[in-house]
Design an enzyme around this catalytic site. Structure first.
Site, PDB file in Angstrom:
ATOM      1  N   GLY B 263       0.814  -1.212   0.000  1.00 56.30           N
ATOM      2  CA  GLY B 263       0.000   0.000   0.000  1.00 56.30           C
ATOM      3  C   GLY B 263       0.843   1.254   0.000  1.00 56.30           C
ATOM      4  N   GLU B 288      -0.911  -1.580  -6.819  1.00 61.03           N
ATOM      5  CA  GLU B 288      -1.516  -0.448  -7.517  1.00 61.03           C
ATOM      6  C   GLU B 288      -0.530   0.703  -7.667  1.00 61.03           C
ATOM      7  OE1 GLU B 288      -5.047   0.302  -5.074  1.00 61.03           O
ATOM      8  OE2 GLU B 288      -4.010   1.973  -4.174  1.00 61.03           O
ATOM      9  N   ASN B 378      -7.312   9.905   4.148  1.00 59.27           N
ATOM     10  CA  ASN B 378      -7.168   9.887   2.690  1.00 59.27           C
ATOM     11  C   ASN B 378      -8.342   9.204   2.016  1.00 59.27           C
ATOM     12  OD1 ASN B 378      -4.589  11.021   3.055  1.00 59.27           O
ATOM     13  ND2 ASN B 378      -3.665   9.002   3.267  1.00 59.27           N
ATOM     14  N   GLY B 382      -7.218   1.300  -2.536  1.00 62.58           N
ATOM     15  CA  GLY B 382      -7.354  -0.077  -3.007  1.00 62.58           C
ATOM     16  C   GLY B 382      -7.225  -1.101  -1.902  1.00 62.58           C
TER      17      GLY B 382
HETATM   18  C1  COA Z   1      -3.233   4.724   6.900  1.00 64.25           C
HETATM   19  C2  COA Z   1      -2.291   5.706   6.222  1.00 64.25           C
HETATM   20  C3  COA Z   1      -2.824   7.132   6.404  1.00 64.25           C
HETATM   21  C4  COA Z   1      -0.896   5.585   6.848  1.00 64.25           C
HETATM   22  O1  COA Z   1       0.033   6.331   6.163  1.00 64.25           O
HETATM   23  P1  COA Z   1       1.611   6.268   6.508  1.00 64.25           P
HETATM   24  O2  COA Z   1       2.241   7.370   5.774  1.00 64.25           O
HETATM   25  O3  COA Z   1       2.152   4.941   6.273  1.00 64.25           O
HETATM   26  O4  COA Z   1       1.580   6.379   8.095  1.00 64.25           O
HETATM   27  P2  COA Z   1       2.025   7.446   9.167  1.00 64.25           P
HETATM   28  O5  COA Z   1       2.456   6.628  10.325  1.00 64.25           O
HETATM   29  O6  COA Z   1       2.945   8.444   8.598  1.00 64.25           O
HETATM   30  O7  COA Z   1       0.652   8.119   9.585  1.00 64.25           O
HETATM   31  C5  COA Z   1       0.066   9.144   8.867  1.00 64.25           C
HETATM   32  C6  COA Z   1      -0.593  10.108   9.862  1.00 64.25           C
HETATM   33  O8  COA Z   1      -1.621   9.424  10.614  1.00 64.25           O
HETATM   34  C7  COA Z   1      -1.404   9.616  12.005  1.00 64.25           C
HETATM   35  N1  COA Z   1      -1.890   8.449  12.720  1.00 64.25           N
HETATM   36  C8  COA Z   1      -1.336   7.219  12.715  1.00 64.25           C
HETATM   37  N2  COA Z   1      -2.061   6.403  13.481  1.00 64.25           N
HETATM   38  C9  COA Z   1      -3.072   7.125  13.974  1.00 64.25           C
HETATM   39  C10 COA Z   1      -4.168   6.821  14.846  1.00 64.25           C
HETATM   40  N3  COA Z   1      -4.336   5.603  15.326  1.00 64.25           N
HETATM   41  N4  COA Z   1      -5.037   7.797  15.168  1.00 64.25           N
HETATM   42  C11 COA Z   1      -4.863   9.042  14.695  1.00 64.25           C
HETATM   43  N5  COA Z   1      -3.868   9.378  13.840  1.00 64.25           N
HETATM   44  C12 COA Z   1      -2.979   8.424  13.505  1.00 64.25           C
HETATM   45  C13 COA Z   1       0.082   9.820  12.136  1.00 64.25           C
HETATM   46  O9  COA Z   1       0.400  10.477  13.340  1.00 64.25           O
HETATM   47  C14 COA Z   1       0.379  10.664  10.915  1.00 64.25           C
HETATM   48  O10 COA Z   1      -0.081  11.962  11.214  1.00 64.25           O
HETATM   49  P3  COA Z   1       0.691  13.233  10.631  1.00 64.25           P
HETATM   50  O11 COA Z   1       0.495  13.185   9.141  1.00 64.25           O
HETATM   51  O12 COA Z   1      -0.036  14.366  11.305  1.00 64.25           O
HETATM   52  O13 COA Z   1       2.103  13.058  11.083  1.00 64.25           O
HETATM   53  C15 COA Z   1      -2.184   5.408   4.699  1.00 64.25           C
HETATM   54  O14 COA Z   1      -1.567   4.166   4.520  1.00 64.25           O
HETATM   55  C16 COA Z   1      -3.543   5.385   4.030  1.00 64.25           C
HETATM   56  O15 COA Z   1      -4.079   6.391   3.656  1.00 64.25           O
HETATM   57  N6  COA Z   1      -4.130   4.180   3.858  1.00 64.25           N
HETATM   58  C17 COA Z   1      -5.449   3.993   3.307  1.00 64.25           C
HETATM   59  C18 COA Z   1      -5.388   3.737   1.825  1.00 64.25           C
HETATM   60  C19 COA Z   1      -4.658   2.477   1.516  1.00 64.25           C
HETATM   61  O16 COA Z   1      -4.433   1.623   2.354  1.00 64.25           O
HETATM   62  N7  COA Z   1      -4.285   2.287   0.286  1.00 64.25           N
HETATM   63  C20 COA Z   1      -3.570   1.040   0.026  1.00 64.25           C
HETATM   64  C21 COA Z   1      -3.614   0.680  -1.294  1.00 64.25           C
HETATM   65  S1  COA Z   1      -2.597   1.919  -2.095  1.00 64.25           S
END
Ligand code: COA
Ligand code: COA
Lengths: 496, 496
Positions: B263, B288, B378, B382
């Site tokens: 992802g 993806e 976000n 996928g």
């Molecule tokens: C979940 C997702 C946001 C994590 O992204 P990441 O860059 O790997 O993770 P990070 O640890 O940097 O977390 C992103 C933010 O969420 C926050 N966060 C993490 N866990 C959290 C929780 N349990 N509650 C609140 N906020 C949280 C982090 O503090 C960080 O905040 P910031 O941007 O203010 O610093 C991202 O993977 C996503 O959008 N996933 C959904 C879509 C997806 O899975 N697509 C996959 C196929 S492409």
């Protein structure tokens, strides 16, 4: 004896009693049994195994197609035979043991169980027990009123026990279409293009050397327990049919609609029954269970063809069906549940899926399994397979349960089986909410106004308005989100 | 001019400025734009449309592949251009508008958007705006660094606008494989048997008469914003690799594993990066997005082939890649996101899916989208397509966020994107829980002991023990289920 049903003479030596066959099982084994929503389940081994468990330490992992009839699940649970059970059940005593934490229940999407076995994510099947109508000359097991997971159980099991049920007519032979996807990597497309395609053989292939026992039985499937349509289920059916008629008028569907799937239970059966008075014709079904309503539609001529994994009927219809299989032969096929529910096939065909919710929330998330968020009712069954991959995913429910003490439209469901992404339409007896292309806040207004019971509407509006003040894509006040469920737990009513 | 890029001379007359092209849009239109996780997005029209919206009433429904780069989503949101937005975004200002209820955001499984359009569950696309490398002699649009939903947008739109980006090298031509499933009924299987199969053409077919404008641009994709691996992401990677090594040792996987999906985001990228030090070889990806880590593995020789819908790289890697496309040509393909994420193909191939959770609960339900249960981060992207249909569905997360004030392992997630059925394995920097074949109560013990941060473990144990006293398949105390989230809302810390 049984020349017509056991067509390999050597196999006749393997006939034994259920008690003898039950001795083949050892403590800790994984057992795959036929049976899907009470149809085509084994009639003798469950009782014989329960009897053994009452006498000695015998605990099994039991995997089936779906729920069993003949109180078998209850009998085995009460005897302490079941250590683990998957992927579905619908029995009151087993349910109690599950909710007490005595039986480990693994609730699964019904298309996935054999995939998990095949991919070695689950321990392998030691013994398969399959109800059959006949064993053919070339070593084919002809299933009875369901296929379920039987073909894969037989393929994977070290030993196979056949329950040859003399009550099931030989005319069932030819009704089944047995296709099993290969292991990965190297798998090829499932060559199903239309609901009436036949893509496999008529029987389950087995090396006769692996048949360890044949047990002869003579009893019917348990009848289905669905209730007749009432005012509310008729109103729900009315709303769904009006919606589908609108789709036809708008040119988005033809009067033949698209292949229909209808879930188990009273409400889904009533919706399908309601199609008898609809303008639709040339219908097809691609479902997992065929209930009475499917046969009513076959009889009325509105339904051209029905594909499923099992046939679960009321007592009267079951008898008639078994006598008149010929009448339906050209318009019916029974498939492995992996195929009736396969994402690949469902997405290709474009199903209209109608399943039942216990409750749904103002954003359209659905709970179909956990009463009060914690206690298992039956299981998710195939509803996820269909809802996720359908052209249109419809969920129906009465707006209240327990004489109005429970609202089935709630601020937040305390257990999610289907997320809002997989729910296009929800309907209760009050109306229908078409959620397609809507954001959560828009969904909430529609669901509250169209579907909630008037007694609960104002409080839902209030919750939603207050939650919106806190903002968010999906506004909630977490400290109040389950206050209705808490109220019910304490005072046996969700009413304020 | 542009002979090599606009190979039908007549089409060169359609070149105009972005401002001129922006005048083709009318209030209320539905617009499909290229762009997938910042790759291959349109560079000029978003700004031109935003400018128009600042001057006059212009509101659009904007559908893309996934997120856009160049602050386009923020620009358009701030200008008030976006009435409705789907199926994914990752922009801070748009996010705010969504959570304020000003932009209606429809969060969708990325494989489903064009299916919904094709099935008329969404209003039709009026104008498609597609970034291209070239337009071929026979009317083919050659996309740039992503395919996304562009092929279907072009197929369905009344008018097509091309953004011809001179910064994107012509060497990208031939990298794409454009296959679009037919409408239903009558659809046939997707003939993809291996990750490196090519099943379509190299360009998006279009009747040149429908090309309304060509706008010439010259700017790069926005760089990805992923952070480098740190101690925690490395620990997570270590646990995942150890688990996969165990699967190989047990004979359930070969050292080539199965096609990998990873992802978006920092953590998934780090896990893939960790494979550089793993014993696996002959790997393939069916994902993806390809992030930096995929190219590291291509360079190291461990990754034989990568299939995806977009390429989203850091600034340095983006430049190198565009200069050296030839080096990767035989080991790379970009597909429509409907195909990179298609349940049919994923289930057939048997993917190992690695996605990131914001938080997961003690039973393995995952929230990937809603901060605090209410505020969109976000979108589901996928992740649902892959998690539901994978051979192994793995979710990773750091055990805490906000310097320990938030536990990412909670009693109950206040928003469910992936139900326990679709989650085989969860891992944090503390350890990994293999949930396959386990009932919810068994899952809870593993998740708490292996994955939760020690600061939160004892309270989770206590919650689980107390909840079990009330019974149920999935024990909970609803009045306390969100108490940690409530605590955070009030005191900015989940710690008791
Ligand atoms: C979940 C997702 C946001 C994590 O992204 P990441 O860059 O790997 O993770 P990070 O640890 O940097 O977390 C992103 C933010 O969420 C926050 N966060 C993490 N866990 C959290 C929780 N349990 N509650 C609140 N906020 C949280 C982090 O503090 C960080 O905040 P910031 O941007 O203010 O610093 C991202 O993977 C996503 O959008 N996933 C959904 C879509 C997806 O899975 N697509 C996959 C196929 S492409
Ligand atoms: C959800 C499901 C239980 C409904 O079954 P049904 O027979 O149509 O519905 P009923 O209205 O009779 O409800 C069944 C019971 O749930 C109770 N119930 C209904 N809504 C409830 C709610 N919101 N909270 C608590 N209990 C509720 C009813 O009171 C009834 O209880 P009873 O058995 O004590 O009378 C059933 O459809 C199911 O198990 N679905 C999950 C599997 C599935 O969808 N498979 C589909 C593919 S086959």
């Amino acid at each position: 004896m049984y020349e017509d049903r056991i067509r390999q003479p050597e196999l006749r030596q393997k006939i034994m009693t259920a008690e003898e066959a039950a001795r083949l099982f050892r403590d800790g084994m994984s057992v795959g049994m036929s049976g899907f929503t009470k149809a085509g389940d084994c009639k003798a081994l469950p009782a014989a195994l329960a009897e053994r468990a009452r006498q000695e330490d015998l605990k099994l992992t039991l995997i089936t197609g779906a729920s069993l009839g003949n109180d078998s699940d209850g009998l085995m649970a009460q005897a302490g035979l079941l250590a683990r059970r998957m992927p579905f059940q619908a029995d009151a005593s087993l349910r109690k043991k599950i909710n007490d934490g005595e039986v480990m229940f693994i609730d699964q999407h019904l298309s996935e169980t054999v995939e998990q076995l095949r991919g070695h994510n689950l321990a392998p099947i030691d013994i398969a027990v399959i109800e059959a109508v006949a064993i053919t000359e070339d070593g084919g097991i002809v299933p009875s009123t369901s296929v379920g997971n039987s073909a894969s159980f037989v393929e994977q099991a070290a030993q196979v026990i056949i329950e040859l049920n003399l009550r099931m007519p030989l005319s069932l032979e030819g009704l089944h279409d047995i296709y099993v996807p290969a292991a990965r990597p190297g798998r090829t497309p499932i060559p199903m293009l239309n609901v009436d395609d036949r893509i496999g053989g008529a029987a389950i292939r087995v090396d006769p050397a692996r048949i360890a026992a044949i047990v002869v039985t003579d009893s019917a499937d348990s009848p289905s327990a669905i209730l007749p349509p009432d005012d509310e289920t008729q109103a729900i059916a009315g709303h769904v049919i009006e919606f589908l008629s609108g789709e036809v008028k708008a040119g988005r569907l033809t009067p033949a609609l698209l292949p229909l799937q209808a879930g188990i239970g009273t409400i889904a059966n009533a919706v399908l029954h309601g199609l008898l008075d609809s303008p639709f014709a040339g219908l097809t079904m691609y479902s997992e269970v065929l209930q009475d309503s499917a046969f009513e539609l076959l009889d009325s001529g509105q339904l051209d063809f029905a594909s499923a994994s099992s046939i679960t009927l009321s007592e009267a219809r079951h008898e008639t069906f078994l006598q008149e299989v010929e009448r339906y032969r050209s318009r019916l096929v029974l498939r492995p549940q992996e195929i009736s529910n396969h994402p690949e096939v469902l997405r290709r065909l474009g199903i209209i899926a109608i399943n039942t919710a216990l409750e749904f929330d103002i954003y359209g998330n659905v709970n179909s399994t956990h009463v009060g968020g914690t206690h298992m009712m039956n299981g998710i069954g195939g509803s996820g397979d269909f809802a996720r991959n359908a052209h249109l995913s419809i969920f129906v429910s009465k707006s209240v349960a327990k004489a109005g003490a429970i609202s089935s439209v709630v601020p937040m469901v305390p257990h999610v089986d289907h997320t809002e992404h997989d729910v296009d339409v929800v309907a209760t007896e009050w109306g229908l909410a078409d959620l397609r292309g809507l954001a959560p806040r828009e969904r909430a207004e529609l669901i509250i106004e169209r579907c909630a019971h008037p007694h609960y509407r104002e409080e839902l509006r209030h919750y939603f308005r207050q939650a919106c003040k806190r903002g968010g894509q999906t506004p909630h006040m977490l400290e109040l989100a389950f206050s209705w469920h808490e109220r019910f737990r304490r005072a046996r009513s969700m009413l304020a």
